[in-house]
Design a protein around this motif. Structure first.
Motif, PDB file in Angstrom:
ATOM      1  N   GLU A  12       0.840  -1.184   0.000  1.00  0.00           N
ATOM      2  CA  GLU A  12       0.000   0.000   0.000  1.00  0.00           C
ATOM      3  C   GLU A  12       0.881   1.243   0.000  1.00  0.00           C
ATOM      4  OE1 GLU A  12      -3.111   1.894   3.117  1.00  0.00           O
ATOM      5  OE2 GLU A  12      -3.863   0.181   1.967  1.00  0.00           O
ATOM      6  N   ALA A  13       0.741   2.071  -1.012  1.00  0.00           N
ATOM      7  CA  ALA A  13       1.511   3.309  -1.093  1.00  0.00           C
ATOM      8  C   ALA A  13       0.981   4.306  -0.069  1.00  0.00           C
ATOM      9  CB  ALA A  13       1.419   3.897  -2.495  1.00  0.00           C
ATOM     10  N   VAL A  14       1.865   5.187   0.389  1.00  0.00           N
ATOM     11  CA  VAL A  14       1.467   6.194   1.384  1.00  0.00           C
ATOM     12  C   VAL A  14       0.340   7.062   0.860  1.00  0.00           C
ATOM     13  CG1 VAL A  14       2.248   8.191   2.707  1.00  0.00           C
ATOM     14  CG2 VAL A  14       3.742   6.216   2.457  1.00  0.00           C
ATOM     15  N   ILE A  15       0.372   7.374  -0.430  1.00  0.00           N
ATOM     16  CA  ILE A  15      -0.676   8.229  -0.980  1.00  0.00           C
ATOM     17  C   ILE A  15      -2.046   7.545  -0.893  1.00  0.00           C
ATOM     18  CG2 ILE A  15      -0.314   7.431  -3.358  1.00  0.00           C
ATOM     19  CD1 ILE A  15      -1.100  10.228  -4.296  1.00  0.00           C
ATOM     20  N   VAL A  16      -2.079   6.205  -0.995  1.00  0.00           N
ATOM     21  CA  VAL A  16      -3.345   5.486  -0.863  1.00  0.00           C
ATOM     22  C   VAL A  16      -3.824   5.520   0.582  1.00  0.00           C
ATOM     23  CG1 VAL A  16      -4.467   3.234  -1.050  1.00  0.00           C
ATOM     24  CG2 VAL A  16      -2.925   4.013  -2.844  1.00  0.00           C
ATOM     25  N   SER A  17      -2.899   5.331   1.534  1.00  0.00           N
ATOM     26  CA  SER A  17      -3.268   5.430   2.949  1.00  0.00           C
ATOM     27  C   SER A  17      -3.831   6.812   3.254  1.00  0.00           C
ATOM     28  CB  SER A  17      -2.043   5.164   3.837  1.00  0.00           C
ATOM     29  OG  SER A  17      -1.512   3.889   3.594  1.00  0.00           O
ATOM     30  N   ALA A  18      -3.189   7.842   2.698  1.00  0.00           N
ATOM     31  CA  ALA A  18      -3.662   9.211   2.913  1.00  0.00           C
ATOM     32  C   ALA A  18      -5.020   9.421   2.261  1.00  0.00           C
ATOM     33  CB  ALA A  18      -2.640  10.205   2.357  1.00  0.00           C
ATOM     34  N   ILE A  21     -17.213  19.412   2.056  1.00  0.00           N
ATOM     35  CA  ILE A  21     -16.723  18.042   1.901  1.00  0.00           C
ATOM     36  C   ILE A  21     -15.203  18.049   1.802  1.00  0.00           C
ATOM     37  CG2 ILE A  21     -16.675  16.032   0.370  1.00  0.00           C
ATOM     38  CD1 ILE A  21     -19.568  16.665  -0.387  1.00  0.00           C
ATOM     39  N   LEU A  22     -14.665  18.963   1.002  1.00  0.00           N
ATOM     40  CA  LEU A  22     -13.211  19.065   0.859  1.00  0.00           C
ATOM     41  C   LEU A  22     -12.556  19.490   2.168  1.00  0.00           C
ATOM     42  CD1 LEU A  22     -12.970  20.741  -2.664  1.00  0.00           C
ATOM     43  CD2 LEU A  22     -12.293  18.414  -2.078  1.00  0.00           C
ATOM     44  N   GLN A  23     -13.180  20.409   2.889  1.00  0.00           N
ATOM     45  CA  GLN A  23     -12.642  20.854   4.174  1.00  0.00           C
ATOM     46  C   GLN A  23     -12.576  19.705   5.165  1.00  0.00           C
ATOM     47  OE1 GLN A  23     -15.218  24.102   5.220  1.00  0.00           O
ATOM     48  NE2 GLN A  23     -14.140  25.583   3.925  1.00  0.00           N
ATOM     49  N   ALA A  24     -13.637  18.871   5.178  1.00  0.00           N
ATOM     50  CA  ALA A  24     -13.656  17.718   6.078  1.00  0.00           C
ATOM     51  C   ALA A  24     -12.566  16.725   5.702  1.00  0.00           C
ATOM     52  CB  ALA A  24     -15.032  17.054   6.035  1.00  0.00           C
ATOM     53  N   ALA A  25     -12.369  16.529   4.409  1.00  0.00           N
ATOM     54  CA  ALA A  25     -11.338  15.611   3.940  1.00  0.00           C
ATOM     55  C   ALA A  25      -9.949  16.108   4.314  1.00  0.00           C
ATOM     56  CB  ALA A  25     -11.460  15.434   2.435  1.00  0.00           C
ATOM     57  N   ILE A  26      -9.707  17.391   4.116  1.00  0.00           N
ATOM     58  CA  ILE A  26      -8.405  17.981   4.447  1.00  0.00           C
ATOM     59  C   ILE A  26      -8.143  17.893   5.944  1.00  0.00           C
ATOM     60  CG2 ILE A  26      -7.104  20.147   4.520  1.00  0.00           C
ATOM     61  CD1 ILE A  26      -8.510  20.873   1.853  1.00  0.00           C
ATOM     62  N   ALA A  27      -9.164  18.155   6.743  1.00  0.00           N
ATOM     63  CA  ALA A  27      -9.009  18.099   8.195  1.00  0.00           C
ATOM     64  C   ALA A  27      -8.628  16.698   8.656  1.00  0.00           C
ATOM     65  CB  ALA A  27     -10.309  18.548   8.877  1.00  0.00           C
ATOM     66  N   GLU A  28      -9.282  15.677   8.093  1.00  0.00           N
ATOM     67  CA  GLU A  28      -8.959  14.297   8.462  1.00  0.00           C
ATOM     68  C   GLU A  28      -7.563  13.925   7.999  1.00  0.00           C
ATOM     69  OE1 GLU A  28      -9.245  10.661  10.193  1.00  0.00           O
ATOM     70  OE2 GLU A  28     -10.586  12.392  10.410  1.00  0.00           O
ATOM     71  N   GLY A  29      -7.180  14.400   6.814  1.00  0.00           N
ATOM     72  CA  GLY A  29      -5.834  14.140   6.328  1.00  0.00           C
ATOM     73  C   GLY A  29      -4.786  14.786   7.209  1.00  0.00           C
ATOM     74  N   THR A  30      -5.048  15.996   7.672  1.00  0.00           N
ATOM     75  CA  THR A  30      -4.131  16.700   8.577  1.00  0.00           C
ATOM     76  C   THR A  30      -3.981  15.947   9.890  1.00  0.00           C
ATOM     77  OG1 THR A  30      -4.748  18.829   7.602  1.00  0.00           O
ATOM     78  CG2 THR A  30      -3.686  18.873   9.757  1.00  0.00           C
ATOM     79  N   ALA A  48      -4.448  12.707  10.362  1.00  0.00           N
ATOM     80  CA  ALA A  48      -3.700  11.477  10.098  1.00  0.00           C
ATOM     81  C   ALA A  48      -2.201  11.760   9.985  1.00  0.00           C
ATOM     82  CB  ALA A  48      -4.220  10.819   8.822  1.00  0.00           C
ATOM     83  N   LEU A  49      -1.844  12.886   9.354  1.00  0.00           N
ATOM     84  CA  LEU A  49      -0.438  13.267   9.249  1.00  0.00           C
ATOM     85  C   LEU A  49       0.174  13.520  10.615  1.00  0.00           C
ATOM     86  CD1 LEU A  49      -0.305  15.697   6.175  1.00  0.00           C
ATOM     87  CD2 LEU A  49       0.878  13.519   6.402  1.00  0.00           C
ATOM     88  N   ALA A  50      -0.595  14.174  11.495  1.00  0.00           N
ATOM     89  CA  ALA A  50      -0.111  14.476  12.840  1.00  0.00           C
ATOM     90  C   ALA A  50       0.160  13.193  13.624  1.00  0.00           C
ATOM     91  CB  ALA A  50      -1.125  15.338  13.576  1.00  0.00           C
ATOM     92  N   GLY A  97       3.986  11.014  -0.129  1.00  0.00           N
ATOM     93  CA  GLY A  97       2.694  10.623  -0.684  1.00  0.00           C
ATOM     94  C   GLY A  97       1.530  11.296   0.008  1.00  0.00           C
ATOM     95  N   ALA A  98       1.599  11.372   1.350  1.00  0.00           N
ATOM     96  CA  ALA A  98       0.536  12.031   2.103  1.00  0.00           C
ATOM     97  C   ALA A  98       0.509  13.519   1.787  1.00  0.00           C
ATOM     98  CB  ALA A  98       0.748  11.801   3.599  1.00  0.00           C
ATOM     99  N   ARG A  99       1.661  14.102   1.614  1.00  0.00           N
ATOM    100  CA  ARG A  99       1.752  15.527   1.275  1.00  0.00           C
ATOM    101  C   ARG A  99       1.110  15.789  -0.086  1.00  0.00           C
ATOM    102  NH1 ARG A  99       1.505  20.592   2.612  1.00  0.00           N
ATOM    103  NH2 ARG A  99       3.055  21.961   1.656  1.00  0.00           N
ATOM    104  N   VAL A 100       1.318  14.888  -1.035  1.00  0.00           N
ATOM    105  CA  VAL A 100       0.695  15.024  -2.356  1.00  0.00           C
ATOM    106  C   VAL A 100      -0.824  15.039  -2.235  1.00  0.00           C
ATOM    107  CG1 VAL A 100       0.282  13.817  -4.541  1.00  0.00           C
ATOM    108  CG2 VAL A 100       2.611  14.079  -3.690  1.00  0.00           C
ATOM    109  N   MET A 101      -1.362  14.125  -1.431  1.00  0.00           N
ATOM    110  CA  MET A 101      -2.817  14.040  -1.280  1.00  0.00           C
ATOM    111  C   MET A 101      -3.383  15.326  -0.711  1.00  0.00           C
ATOM    112  SD  MET A 101      -5.068  11.707  -1.991  1.00  0.00           S
ATOM    113  CE  MET A 101      -6.189  12.939  -2.623  1.00  0.00           C
ATOM    114  N   GLN A 102      -2.717  15.889   0.304  1.00  0.00           N
ATOM    115  CA  GLN A 102      -3.179  17.135   0.914  1.00  0.00           C
ATOM    116  C   GLN A 102      -3.114  18.298  -0.073  1.00  0.00           C
ATOM    117  OE1 GLN A 102      -4.940  16.075   3.452  1.00  0.00           O
ATOM    118  NE2 GLN A 102      -4.171  17.633   4.838  1.00  0.00           N
TER     119      GLN A 102
END
Length: 421
Positions: free
Chosen positions: A134-140, A161-170, A172-174, A182-187
């Motif tokens: 599993e690539a990091v971008i997929v996990s993100a 919807i995008l704000q909620a997605a970004i918040a969850e991604g942030t 997960a990064l923390a 990969g996670a940075r690309v997704m954000q």
């Protein structure tokens, strides 16, 4: 459930994707640096590769006439799948392909439909990876999809919807305590989509008109990553046009052009991003026969109207011109330029296999970082290509030297893999 009736149009979609490109344009070097910090000399350039993938994806939006969100999404997906470079680029291309699948046939989309289509994209991105990885971008991407789930179900506007997605991604990064490329690309992709909706972005067309091309700031020029996703072949019966004249006219809008004379006909094989313009020109040259159109980003089998020169050929990826000459001396028939820091695109590999030099190919690489790109080419071309994934240049030379033109592609690949165990 709210009474949200927001409609996302094709124009909105174009701005979102152009915004994502613009955000990656500003940050791709920082992604490359993240990778260097983690992997050192083993690092590829994931930021550069994903920027070039995204550049290929958005270039069709510059002068496209189709304004339906489904039609635009399909064009973007086809270009992204073929223009994909590196692991992150391949995953992003599949995410856009899944998004296009979810938006297929739609003139416009509701926020909920768009959110569900994005979740479809996550499934496509997961499916492209080898089993057990599993690539990091997929996990993100899975994390942001989880964050957007409730917003989609509540039928909230796409911005929320995008704000909620970004918040969850942030979040997960923390939890990871260390930022991954990969996670940075997704954000950045999601943040760019947000900016695109608001109209605050730098599109490839704008970046070029402002003099921000590769010749000014040493950034990748998206025009060089424009792909021609449609393979068109046909015969022109009773044509009075000369072969060179037809070739010259078609080369203006096509990347790959083969025109061969036959008995009372000209046989044409081109790669283009505008099949309609090819047909429009060809109608003036004579009666069209055996017309065939293939979207090269999708799995397909190839049938040419003229014979290939040989049943099997050896195709190798070389990191330099000197390396290419060495592999040619050892027996390679076709060389595709590519290295850890300059990964070939899926389109580069497909164009080589579409050359009609051979019916089947053995494709030998020398760098594990481009394995997913090669597997994507194999997924599209099926039995036409057999892969041999060497770990380094020494192994690649050993495999190439073992090539036997009397064997089938499968037999050659099997013999080569035994040498590399």
């Amino acid at each position: 459930m709210t009474g949200n009736r927001e409609i996302i149009t094709g124009s909105d979609f174009k701005r979102m994707l152009s915004g994502a490109y613009g955000e990656l344009l500003l940050e791709y070097e920082s992604i490359d640096e993240l990778s260097r910090q983690k992997l050192g000399e083993r690092s590829a350039l994931p930021g550069t590769h994903v920027l070039r993938t995204m550049g290929a994806a958005v270039m069709p939006l510059v002068d496209v006439k189709d304004e339906s969100i489904g039609g635009l999404a399909r064009r973007v997906a086809s270009a992204a799948v073929l223009g994909a470079r590196g692991t992150t680029g391949v995953v992003l291309g599949q995410l856009l392909r899944g998004l296009a699948k979810g938006l297929s046939g739609k003139s416009d989309a509701t926020s909920s439909e768009f959110g569900k289509a994005f979740q479809y994209g996550i499934l496509y991105a997961q499916r492209v990876l080898p089993p057990g990885t599993e690539a990091v971008i997929v996990s993100a991407a899975k994390a942001v999809a989880k964050g957007a789930h409730h917003a989609v179900r509540a039928n909230l506007p796409i911005s929320e919807i995008l704000q909620a997605a970004i918040a969850e991604g942030t979040r997960a990064l923390a939890e990871e305590k260390r930022e991954e490329p990969g996670a940075r690309v997704m954000q950045l992709f999601l943040q760019g989509c947000m900016k695109g909706l608001d109209g605050h972005f730098v599109s490839p067309a704008v970046s070029l008109s402002l003099g921000m091309g590769a010749d000014k700031l040493a950034i990748p020029d998206p025009r060089k990553d424009l792909v021609r996703p449609y393979c068109v072949s046909f015969s022109i019966v009773g044509s009075k046009a000369r072969v060179r004249e037809v070739e010259h006219r078609l080369q203006e809008s096509c990347r790959f052009v083969v025109v061969e004379p036959g008995e009372g006909a000209l046989h044409v094989h081109v790669h283009t991003d505008h099949p309609g313009s090819v047909v429009e020109q060809a109608i003036g040259w004579g009666r069209l026969h055996a017309f065939r159109l293939i979207n090269m980003s999708e799995a397909h089998s190839l049938t040419a109207v003229y014979e290939s020169l040989m049943p099997v050929a050896l195709l190798a990826v070389a990191s330099s011109q000197e390396r290419g000459l060495r592999l040619t001396e050892l027996g390679a028939n076709v060389i595709v330029p590519g290295s850890r820091t300059a990964c070939p695109s899926v389109a580069d590999l497909l164009h080589a296999a579409h050359s009609d030099l051979a019916r089947t190919y053995v494709l030998v690489s020398a760098d594990e970082t481009m394995a997913l790109v090669l597997r994507q080419a194999k997924r599209i071309l099926g039995e036409r290509v057999e892969l041999v994934l060497a770990r380094d240049e020494a192994e690649q030379e050993k495999a190439v030297a073992a090539y036997d033109k009397k064997r089938t592609a499968r037999e050659n690949a099997k013999a080569m893999r035994k040498l590399l165990v």
